[in-house]
Scaffold this motif. Sequence first.
Motif, PDB file in Angstrom:
ATOM      1  N   PHE A   1      -8.121   2.764  -0.958  1.00 57.99           N
ATOM      2  CA  PHE A   1      -7.434   2.287   0.246  1.00 57.99           C
ATOM      3  C   PHE A   1      -8.431   1.831   1.314  1.00 57.99           C
ATOM      4  O   PHE A   1      -8.151   0.929   2.086  1.00 57.99           O
ATOM      5  N   PHE A   2      -9.593   2.479   1.315  1.00 55.10           N
ATOM      6  CA  PHE A   2     -10.594   2.117   2.324  1.00 55.10           C
ATOM      7  C   PHE A   2     -11.214   0.743   2.052  1.00 55.10           C
ATOM      8  O   PHE A   2     -11.886   0.181   2.901  1.00 55.10           O
ATOM      9  N   PHE A   3     -11.002   0.244   0.838  1.00 57.36           N
ATOM     10  CA  PHE A   3     -11.571  -1.074   0.532  1.00 57.36           C
ATOM     11  C   PHE A   3     -10.563  -2.216   0.692  1.00 57.36           C
ATOM     12  O   PHE A   3     -10.885  -3.360   0.416  1.00 57.36           O
ATOM     13  N   THR A   4      -9.340  -1.867   1.104  1.00 54.19           N
ATOM     14  CA  THR A   4      -8.362  -2.956   1.237  1.00 54.19           C
ATOM     15  C   THR A   4      -8.772  -4.020   2.258  1.00 54.19           C
ATOM     16  O   THR A   4      -8.566  -5.204   2.007  1.00 54.19           O
ATOM     17  N   PRO A   5      -9.361  -3.658   3.428  1.00 58.66           N
ATOM     18  CA  PRO A   5      -9.793  -4.742   4.321  1.00 58.66           C
ATOM     19  C   PRO A   5     -10.828  -5.652   3.652  1.00 58.66           C
ATOM     20  O   PRO A   5     -10.810  -6.877   3.850  1.00 58.66           O
ATOM     21  N   LEU A   6     -11.715  -5.089   2.858  1.00 57.77           N
ATOM     22  CA  LEU A   6     -12.707  -5.910   2.158  1.00 57.77           C
ATOM     23  C   LEU A   6     -12.016  -6.864   1.193  1.00 57.77           C
ATOM     24  O   LEU A   6     -12.303  -8.068   1.179  1.00 57.77           O
TER      25      LEU A   6
ATOM     26  N   ALA B   1     -10.227  -9.549   3.117  1.00 58.43           N
ATOM     27  CA  ALA B   1     -11.163 -10.497   3.730  1.00 58.43           C
ATOM     28  C   ALA B   1     -11.726 -11.454   2.693  1.00 58.43           C
ATOM     29  O   ALA B   1     -11.808 -12.669   2.918  1.00 58.43           O
TER      30      ALA B   1
ATOM     31  N   MET C   1       0.822  -1.199   0.000  1.00 57.42           N
ATOM     32  CA  MET C   1       0.000   0.000   0.000  1.00 57.42           C
ATOM     33  C   MET C   1       0.863   1.257   0.000  1.00 57.42           C
ATOM     34  O   MET C   1       0.517   2.254  -0.634  1.00 57.42           O
TER      35      MET C   1
END
Lengths: 456, 456
Positions: B324-329, B332, B310
Motif C-alpha cells: 500500500f505504501f507503494f501505491t503513490p509510486l 506516479a 485499495m
Amino acid sequence: MEDIQENIQFQLTDELIEKVEILIEDQKDNDLNTLLKEYHHADIAEILDDLDLDDAVYVIKLLDSETTSEILMELDEDIREKILGNLSTKEIAEEVEELDTDDAADMIAELPEERQADVISQIEDEEHREEIQELLAYDEDTAGGLMAKELVKVYETWTVAGCLRRIRGQAKDVTRVHSVYVVDKQDKLIGRLSLKDLITSKSDQKIADIAKDNVDWVNVHDDVEDVARVMAKYDLEAIPVVDNNQVLLGRITIDDIIDVIREEADKDYQLAAGISQDVEADDSILQLTRARLPWLFLGLIGGVGAFLIMEGFHDAFEKYAVLFFFTPLIAAMAGNVGVQSSAIIVQGLANDDIKGSVNNRLIKEMLLAALNGTILALFLFLFVWVTKGDFYTALAISVSLIAVIIVAGLIGTFVPLFLNKRGIDPAIATGPFITTSNDIFGILIYFWIAKLILGI
Amino acid sequence: MEDIQENIQFQLTDELIEKVEILIEDQKDNDLNTLLKEYHHADIAEILDDLDLDDAVYVIKLLDSETTSEILMELDEDIREKILGNLSTKEIAEEVEELDTDDAADMIAELPEERQADVISQIEDEEHREEIQELLAYDEDTAGGLMAKELVKVYETWTVAGCLRRIRGQAKDVTRVHSVYVVDKQDKLIGRLSLKDLITSKSDQKIADIAKDNVDWVNVHDDVEDVARVMAKYDLEAIPVVDNNQVLLGRITIDDIIDVIREEADKDYQLAAGISQDVEADDSILQLTRARLPWLFLGLIGGVGAFLIMEGFHDAFEKYAVLFFFTPLIAAMAGNVGVQSSAIIVQGLANDDIKGSVNNRLIKEMLLAALNGTILALFLFLFVWVTKGDFYTALAISVSLIAVIIVAGLIGTFVPLFLNKRGIDPAIATGPFITTSNDIFGILIYFWIAKLILGI
C-alpha cells in the motif's frame, strides 16, 4: 496551366513510393526525373523520408543540385546527415553553392568537423564562401546564427531610377525581397523602403527623401527568441541585422522565425510532458528511452520518498487505514495543481505577459488554490463522511486536501518564476519535476495535518 | 534619423505609465499626442494594457483613428472589448474604416450582436462595408475567416507597363504586397508574379508570358490549421484563397498564420497541463477557476476510484502493508509514462509526421515501455529486497511496475490516435485525462498482479 485545379495538399501514397522505387531499381533516370519534376521540393523530401537510404542517395545524385539542395534542407536532420555521409565533399560543396547563405551555413555546421573545412574549400564562388564562413562564426542561438547575407541594399544618395536599375542586379540572388535597406557611405543602416514605395515613387526622387527612417533592426548577438518576439509583436516579415556600429550585416526572414517559434513550443511541451531532448515519434527506441528514462527515474525516487513517509506513519494504519487509501488522490491533486499553475506561469513568461511582482502572483495563486481546494474538499468530505460515517476522519482528509492544494499551487508558481530569475529555462519546472516534488510534499503535509486533527 | 541607435526592444517602465497618467489627468492633449507619437502602435497597446479603463478610453478618443485602430487590434481581447464598450457605434465604425478587412471583420465579430449591424451600417466606404460583410459570413476557423480582401490582382492580358501603372493604384490599399495574383477574365486564379519579377521584366512583355503558373492556393472553406501547415511547409508568406470555382476571393498572410500556430501550441500546452479554455496568468481568479476546476474534479474522481480499489484489497494490509505504501509510486509512474507517450503522439499528429500503422506504433511503445519499465523495476526490486528483505514482495512490486508501465504506455499511445481518427482533438487526451485513467488502471493492475504472485 492545367494543374491548377489540383489542390495544394500533397498526399504521400504507397503507390507513389512504389513507383519511385521501381524506377530506381530499373534505373529509368529520365522517367524518374520527369516524375519528380512535378513535385515541390518539400514534397520530394517527404518521398525521400520514406525511401531506403541507398534509394534516397540515388535520387539526390540524379537530380540537379538546384533542386536537391532545397530537398536536402527540407529533410529530417537524421536523414540529411545520413545522405550527406554518402556524398563526397565535392558533391556537398555543389549543394552548398546553390543554397542561400543561412541554409548553406546550417548544412555545413551539421557535418562532422573534419569534413567542414574540406567542403568550404571546394565552394567555387568566393563571395559565397566568405559569407558562409562569416555566418559559421556566430552562435546558432543568436541573430547572427539565423540571418542570411542575401539582401537588397541601396545608398541614400541614389535616385529611384538608379535604385531600380541596381536592384535588378542584386535581387537575382535574393529569393524574396521584403524590404530594400538604405545605408549610408559607411554601410550603416539608416532606413528602409518597400518595393511598393519604389514602384509608386517618381523615378528622379532621391532615396534619402522617400526612405522610412523608423526601420526596426536587431543586433547580431541578440538571442533568437528575442528576435522572434520582436518580429511577431511588430508583424515584421524580415528584419535587418546590424553589428555594434549599426553596420548592416544581414537579414532574418519570417519563415526562419516560424521554425524558431515551433521548436520553442515543441520543446516546452515536451519538457512539460517529461521528455528531455528533441525527439520525434519516429525516432529509435534507444533515442526515446534516453529522452524519457531520466524523468521516470525522478518519478521513481519521488515514489520511494512517498513510501518512506507512509512507512513513518505505519502505526496509524490499524485505526486509520482509510487515510492510506487516499494517498493516490492526494498525490494526484498535488501534481495536477502544480502542473496547472506552473504551466500558466511558463506560458506567460514565454509570451512575455507576466507583469507585476512575485508576491502578488503568489497571493493570487493562493486565493485561487484555496477556492479550488475548498470546492473539491467539500465533495471529498461528503463522500468520506457518508461512506465511512466518521466525521473527524472526513474532516482531517478534507482539510489536508485544501492545504496540499494551496502548497502545490504555490510551489508551481514560485519555482518557474525563481528559475526564470536565475536565468534557467522555467519550462524544466513543469511536468515530472513539479509532479514529483508535489507528490512528496503533498503526502507529507497530508499525514502531518491528519495527525494533528486525529491525534494519531 | 537620430532615433536609430535606440534598440527596437521597447521596455514598458513605471515612469512612462506615470507620465502618461499625469498628462491624462492634466488633460494636456498636445503633450500626450507628441509623447505617444514616438511609439509603435504595439507599444502603445502595452501602455494601454496597464492604464485604468477610463484613461485607456481617453487615449483612444484622443489619437487619430488611423493609429487607434491598429492599437485596438494589438490589445488583449478583454481590454479591447471593454474599450469598445465605451465607444459609440459611430466611433467604432470610424476605427473599422481604417482597418484592413480581415481585422475589421474580427473587430466587429467580437461586438455584442445588437451593436454589430449598427456599426456595419455606419461604415461609409461601401466597398469596405460589403467586403467586411462577406468575411463575417465565413466560419472563423476556415481560410475565409482568416483572409483579407486586400490584394493586388492583374489580368493575364495586360502588359508589364500597364500592370505597374494599375498596381500603383491598387497597392495603396494593400499594406504589404507579397505577390501579384494573375487572373483570367472570369477572375479565376491562374498564376502569380512577384514584384521582383515585374521590376526585372521588360515593360512591353505580356503578363501571361511572365506569370508563374505553379501558384499555391487554398479553398475558402479549408481549415486554418491546414492552411498554417501548407504555408509553413512551403515557406509561403502569403497564399491566395479561392472558391470552389477557382475564383480569387482573398489572401492570407504569414503574420496571421503565426498567430494561429501560437494559439494552437498554447492550447495544446494548456490541455496537457489540465487547463481548458484560453486563459492567461493575468485573467481573473474566477476565469482561472473555471478553466482549472473541471480537470481537478476529474482527478478527484480518479482518486476516489483508487481509494475504492485499495479498500477492496484491505484484507491484505496486515501482511503486506508495504504494498500500500507503494501505491503513490505506482500511480506516479503510470501517470508519467502515459503523459510522455501521449505527448509524443499529440505532437507528432500536430506536426503531421505520424506515419505507419497504429499496430506498429503500439508495438514500438510496448517495447519502449518494457525497456524503461525493466530498468526502473530492477532498481525498485533491489530497494525493496534490501530494505524489507522479502524477495517475493520485492518481486511482486517490480513485476507489477513493469506491467503498469507497459499498459500506461499503450493507453497513452492508443487514446490520442483513436481520438484523432474519430475527428476529436487528440490534445484533450494528454494531461489529467491520461493521468487519472492511468492512476486507476495502474493501481488495479498493481494489486491484481501482486495478488497473483503473493497469493493474497
